[in-house]
Design an enzyme around this catalytic site. Sequence first.
Site, mmCIF file in Angstrom:
data_model
loop_
_atom_site.group_PDB
_atom_site.id
_atom_site.type_symbol
_atom_site.label_atom_id
_atom_site.label_comp_id
_atom_site.label_asym_id
_atom_site.label_seq_id
_atom_site.Cartn_x
_atom_site.Cartn_y
_atom_site.Cartn_z
ATOM 1 N N GLU A 156 0.807 -1.238 0.000
ATOM 2 C CA GLU A 156 0.000 0.000 0.000
ATOM 3 C C GLU A 156 0.837 1.284 0.000
ATOM 4 O OE1 GLU A 156 -2.767 -0.422 3.267
ATOM 5 O OE2 GLU A 156 -3.379 -2.412 2.647
ATOM 6 N N GLU A 261 -6.206 -10.814 -1.125
ATOM 7 C CA GLU A 261 -6.998 -10.622 0.106
ATOM 8 C C GLU A 261 -8.496 -10.566 -0.221
ATOM 9 O OE1 GLU A 261 -5.520 -7.304 2.345
ATOM 10 O OE2 GLU A 261 -3.421 -7.765 1.908
HETATM 11 O O1 G3I Z 1 -3.296 -8.858 18.808
HETATM 12 C C1 G3I Z 1 -3.874 -7.711 19.460
HETATM 13 C C2 G3I Z 1 -4.426 -8.113 20.822
HETATM 14 O O2 G3I Z 1 -3.338 -8.519 21.659
HETATM 15 C C3 G3I Z 1 -5.143 -6.922 21.435
HETATM 16 O O3 G3I Z 1 -5.755 -7.322 22.629
HETATM 17 C C4 G3I Z 1 -6.219 -6.429 20.462
HETATM 18 C C5 G3I Z 1 -6.869 -5.191 21.039
HETATM 19 O O4 G3I Z 1 -7.674 -4.613 20.047
HETATM 20 O O5 G3I Z 1 -5.625 -6.069 19.197
HETATM 21 C C6 G3I Z 1 -5.013 -7.201 18.581
HETATM 22 O O6 G3I Z 1 -4.439 -6.791 17.370
HETATM 23 C C7 G3I Z 1 -5.395 -6.597 16.330
HETATM 24 C C8 G3I Z 1 -4.984 -7.491 15.140
HETATM 25 O O7 G3I Z 1 -5.825 -7.246 14.005
HETATM 26 C C9 G3I Z 1 -5.058 -8.971 15.503
HETATM 27 O O8 G3I Z 1 -6.376 -9.306 15.792
HETATM 28 C C10 G3I Z 1 -5.330 -5.129 15.891
HETATM 29 O O9 G3I Z 1 -5.851 -4.336 16.943
HETATM 30 C C11 G3I Z 1 -6.180 -4.928 14.636
HETATM 31 O O10 G3I Z 1 -5.992 -3.591 14.151
HETATM 32 C C12 G3I Z 1 -5.696 -5.885 13.552
HETATM 33 O O11 G3I Z 1 -6.531 -5.710 12.424
HETATM 34 C C13 G3I Z 1 -5.957 -6.255 11.213
HETATM 35 C C14 G3I Z 1 -5.769 -5.104 10.219
HETATM 36 O O12 G3I Z 1 -5.222 -5.626 9.002
HETATM 37 C C15 G3I Z 1 -4.795 -4.088 10.784
HETATM 38 O O13 G3I Z 1 -4.696 -3.049 9.893
HETATM 39 C C16 G3I Z 1 -6.929 -7.257 10.608
HETATM 40 O O14 G3I Z 1 -7.035 -8.401 11.469
HETATM 41 C C17 G3I Z 1 -6.435 -7.705 9.239
HETATM 42 O O15 G3I Z 1 -7.421 -8.514 8.588
HETATM 43 C C18 G3I Z 1 -6.159 -6.507 8.350
HETATM 44 O O16 G3I Z 1 -5.595 -6.957 7.167
HETATM 45 C C19 G3I Z 1 -5.191 -5.923 6.244
HETATM 46 C C20 G3I Z 1 -4.002 -6.449 5.489
HETATM 47 O O17 G3I Z 1 -2.981 -6.770 6.404
HETATM 48 C C21 G3I Z 1 -3.533 -5.413 4.483
HETATM 49 N N1 G3I Z 1 -4.608 -5.078 3.562
HETATM 50 C C22 G3I Z 1 -5.812 -4.590 4.232
HETATM 51 C C23 G3I Z 1 -6.307 -5.632 5.234
HETATM 52 C C24 G3I Z 1 -7.580 -5.155 5.898
HETATM 53 O O18 G3I Z 1 -7.286 -4.000 6.664
#
Ligand code: G3I
Length: 369
Positions: A156, A261
């Site tokens: 990105e 994705e």
């Molecule tokens: O692991 C921590 C956990 O310890 C904590 O308690 C919790 C509190 O909110 O957060 C957890 O981390 C989260 C992580 O996912 C794992 O679940 C993050 O907050 C959360 O922001 C993160 O979201 C991910 C997102 O990327 C981050 O930008 C999504 O799962 C994931 O599907 C998404 O994937 C992205 C690709 O990498 C790039 N392209 C876009 C796509 C969608 O945004």
Amino acid sequence: MRIKTIVAAITIIYGTTSPIMAQKTLAEATRGKFLFGVAVNMQQVKGVNPIESDLVAKEFSAIVAENCMKPQPIHPEENKYFWDDADKLVAFGEKNKQVVTGHCLMWHSQIGRWFFVGDSGKTVTPEVLKERMRQHIYEVVGRYKGRVKGWDVVNEAFEDDGTYRKSKFFQILGKDFIKYAFQFAHEADPNAELYYNDYNVEIPAKCDAIVQLVKELKTAGYRIDAVGSQAHMHMDSPTLDETENSFIKLKAAGVKILITEWDISILPSPYSGANISANFKYSKEMDPYRELVPDSVQMKWNKRVLDMFGLFLKYHDVIDRVTIWSLTDNVTWLNNFPIRGRKDYPVLFDRNNQRKSVVEDMIKLAKKH
Ligand code: G3I
């Protein structure tokens, strides 16, 4: 006795031949065309939900980490790496004889803030940032050398209008941060495939910018094998034509295409048209299917999936992999993005871990190509 007679007899007895004919998986149906992958979370890798783990292992020929291999989770502090989850994920893929790909090395999101802060607490110098990039990429790619088929080296880097995203990487190093990332990844594992990954690649201006980047990298002698089109889709965008046009442009640029994705949100989008709600607040009208999805809506979604899958099959000569971003509707990121707390239905397995009916249609369609 003729085969036809036997099959007819089985059909009469069972009403179908499926109990006898091993039920095809998506991986089997797409073999020889492209890898069919899924983004996995650590609950699936660790067997916390064995049903999901089993589905991941059986239905797909490739896996990618949804989160654990991103810069922040794997390298939370300058002198601290957290390998446990990524090690388990790679081992999970190897045990199930699946192709493992790496997501992602350099991304402006989910990266430790320390990456861009110097000793003085001020913004890090270009030289220090470049060295931190090198160390991160050498450590991560080097650890899984020969075990990870390819890497989303940069994720990105462009805005939808085709200009460079003004990320910290860009602000400090300019667009050359991309070349440095590809250079370091290649040095760390010369046999790994290297990818540029982005969303909304179907937007002509963005696709043109990515094609220009590919040409610049290739002309300068850097390895780039493929462009990953994330393919986070909605019911009405991108169109089939927009998607196909992006494939045509990328193919002409001499790179493979990865659908990295894929999901198709069934919910109304707060981005659509002028109807941009102020701060994407939750509302009932933006979350219309909490109880169930009406058949008419489900059929539209099924057709949207099949139309896109048919396009992917049409371009299987240049598409190396199609990856679904999450296994089931229960764990999709879209339940909380762009509006928290909604109930979306964007992927191929439902909230009871059951295949949606469209999967059978996808398998039949794949057989015809
Ligand atoms: O692991 C921590 C956990 O310890 C904590 O308690 C919790 C509190 O909110 O957060 C957890 O981390 C989260 C992580 O996912 C794992 O679940 C993050 O907050 C959360 O922001 C993160 O979201 C991910 C997102 O990327 C981050 O930008 C999504 O799962 C994931 O599907 C998404 O994937 C992205 C690709 O990498 C790039 N392209 C876009 C796509 C969608 O945004």
